[in-house]
Enzyme design. Structure first.
Site, short mmCIF file in Angstrom:
data_model
loop_
_atom_site.label_atom_id
_atom_site.label_comp_id
_atom_site.label_asym_id
_atom_site.label_seq_id
_atom_site.Cartn_x
_atom_site.Cartn_y
_atom_site.Cartn_z
N TYR A 289 0.64 -0.85 0.51
CA TYR A 289 -0.16 0.46 0.49
C TYR A 289 0.74 1.50 0.28
CZ TYR A 289 -3.98 3.23 1.18
OH TYR A 289 -4.64 5.04 1.83
N ASP B 29 9.41 3.19 -0.53
CA ASP B 29 8.51 2.94 0.43
C ASP B 29 8.32 3.15 1.95
OD1 ASP B 29 6.00 4.47 1.53
OD2 ASP B 29 4.79 3.82 0.34
N LYS C 142 4.72 8.65 9.03
CA LYS C 142 4.90 8.19 10.43
C LYS C 142 5.18 8.29 11.64
CE LYS C 142 2.01 4.05 8.33
NZ LYS C 142 0.33 4.07 8.86
C1 LIG Z 1 3.68 1.74 3.25
C2 LIG Z 1 2.54 2.99 3.11
N1 LIG Z 1 2.82 3.96 2.80
C3 LIG Z 1 2.20 5.19 2.33
C4 LIG Z 1 1.15 5.22 3.02
C5 LIG Z 1 -0.09 6.56 3.07
O1 LIG Z 1 0.35 7.07 3.93
P1 LIG Z 1 -1.27 8.41 4.68
O2 LIG Z 1 -1.93 7.14 5.64
O3 LIG Z 1 -0.11 9.27 6.04
O4 LIG Z 1 -1.53 9.02 4.07
C6 LIG Z 1 0.72 3.97 4.67
C7 LIG Z 1 0.21 4.38 5.14
O5 LIG Z 1 0.04 3.19 6.19
C8 LIG Z 1 1.87 2.92 3.98
O6 LIG Z 1 1.98 2.25 5.28
#
Ligand SMILES: Cc1ncc(COP(=O)(O)O)c(C=O)c1O
Length: 430
Positions: free
Chosen positions: A142, A237, A270
């Site tokens: 994700y 990511d 995060k």
């Molecule tokens: C790996 C990863 N990338 C992107 C996101 C998206 O972040 P946000 O919820 O701050 O938009 C998340 C959210 O859990 C994530 O776990």
């Protein structure tokens, strides 16, 4: 009396599904979401004043536990100075310097407000830098809810994906190719047939959105080689894994196995905000020079680099660099998972676990899955039952089998032991 159920009923009248982010609604496990009133250290309390050991930690940011006094002090000081200026501040430089000091793969960083924004901007940057359109992602990873990323695999390798959300036109995802995680043959084939059009490969190197699954070292190595051969960028990511699985993030773990390894663009969120809305993407100066106002790739944000959020993130990053921090955090996480395994074995329940730093996953299966289909193939009913048995005993785990868990530095050996004992009770009732 205010109860979780009465709040949920009230919430559903004014907020779609009663929540501001879908997974909070407990749809995967059923039941009533807990409405949280306060948190301290390793604990959160719900509207009925029931206390829980918190293994979600706001889905990752709360690596220090809740309300760490030094973070609270930094935030209070920042609030008194002003909430938001829409103009540059010295603290943004300090946070950028701190991030780059810890993550040597990057030379410059741009701050934004959410992981979604950071991931979306990273893709635009990769496309702008390479002049290409196509992107590869992996099933089960994700990267936020940008349109081009809400996509599932097409019917064959040569076909591009289908939207997974209404409201995303098929044309928007026509450049997104979704492949199987840890499948080297598939990505080799994708590059062999479309290598000249691929702008980037985006991956969660230690995935936390299909429970907890690591990309194998040979898989990362092969993607790096393919990106180099074909002029594509490799995007890590690390919104979840960043500053969480190790101080230097997942990339530092792969760099140990593959000397000299680095991604081209890193995405963070995060932990770098310590619980405030803050995220970032980072890369070499050459790549970042494509961004506005220097270059042609547009990207902006009213609250980007917000002074309160940067104060919170900076205080958090300073604290996690203290000697021994990650050793202690990793030891707590390992003892939690070892405890789960021992209790499951004693109860005759099939369970495997994995963890790194302050992030963990457990599976009701006899071996660790390597990709999304394998994660989802087994154990859902057991997980859902286990989740509620734990919740009843005051242990707050992620309310879906496909989510990773988080331990914070505030979790004591006694907290872990009590959690393991609760798991022992729960395994016996599965
Ligand atoms: C790996 C990863 N990338 C992107 C996101 C998206 O972040 P946000 O919820 O701050 O938009 C998340 C959210 O859990 C994530 O776990």
């Amino acid at each position: 009396m205010t109860t979780n159920a009465s709040l949920f009923e009230r919430a559903q009248r004014v907020i779609p599904g009663g929540v501001n982010s879908p997974v909070r609604a407990f749809r995967a496990v059923g039941g009533t979401p807990r409405f949280i009133t306060r948190a301290q250290g390793a604990y959160i309390w719900d509207a009925e004043d029931k206390r829980y050991f918190d293994y979600i930690g706001s889905w990752g940011p709360m690596i220090l536990g809740h309300g760490h006094p030094e973070v609270v002090e930094a935030v209070q000081k920042a609030v008194l100075e002003g909430f938001s200026f829409g103009a540059p501040t010295e603290r943004e430089i300090e946070l950028a310097e701190e991030i780059l000091k810890i993550v040597p793969s990057a030379e410059q960083v741009r701050l934004v407000s959410s992981g979604t924004e950071a991931g979306m901007s990273a893709i635009r940057l990769a496309r702008g830098f390479t002049g290409r359109s196509k992107l590869i992602k992996f099933e089960g990873c994700y990267h936020g809810h940008a349109d081009a990323l809400l996509v599932k695999a097409g019917s064959g390798l040569a076909t591009f994906g289908h939207p997974t959300s209404a409201g995303v036109p098929p044309e928007v995802v026509q450049h997104t190719l979704v492949l199987e995680y840890n499948n080297i043959a598939q990505i080799e084939e994708a590059f062999a047939t479309q290598g000249a059009d691929i702008a980037c490969v985006m991956i969660e190197p230690i995935a936390g959105n299909m429970n907890f699954v690591r990309a194998s070292v040979p898989f990362i190595k092969r993607i790096r080689e393919l990106c180099d051969q074909h002029g594509a960028l490799f995007v890590f990511d690390e919104v979840m894994s960043g500053f969480r699985v190790a101080l230097g993030s997942a990339q530092s773990i792969y760099a140990k196995a593959l000397p000299g390894f680095k991604p081209d663009i890193s995405v963070f969120g995060k932990v770098i905000g310590g619980g405030m809305p803050l995220a970032a993407f980072a890369a070499s100066k050459e790549i970042m020079a494509k961004l506005a106002p220097l270059g042609p790739v547009y990207q902006a944000g009213t609250l980007s680099g917000n002074p309160v959020a940067t104060a919170c993130g900076l205080a958090t990053l300073k604290l996690i660099q203290r000697p021994g921090f990650f050793e202690a955090l990793s030891a707590s996480t390992r003892s939690l998972m070892a405890g789960f395994e021992a209790e499951a074995k004693a109860a005759g329940v099939e369970l495997t676990t994995d963890c790194e730093g302050g992030m963990f996953g457990f599976f009701f299966a006899d071996h660790l899955p390597q990709h999304y289909q394998a994660v989802m193939a087994k154990g859902t009913d057991k997980f859902n039952k286990f989740f509620h048995l734990m919740l009843d005993q005051g242990v707050y785990l992620a309310p879906a089998m496909y989510e990773a868990g988080f331990v914070s530095a505030a979790h004591t050996a006694d907290d872990i032991a009590q959690t393991v004992a609760a798991a022992g009770q729960a395994f016996c009732q599965l």
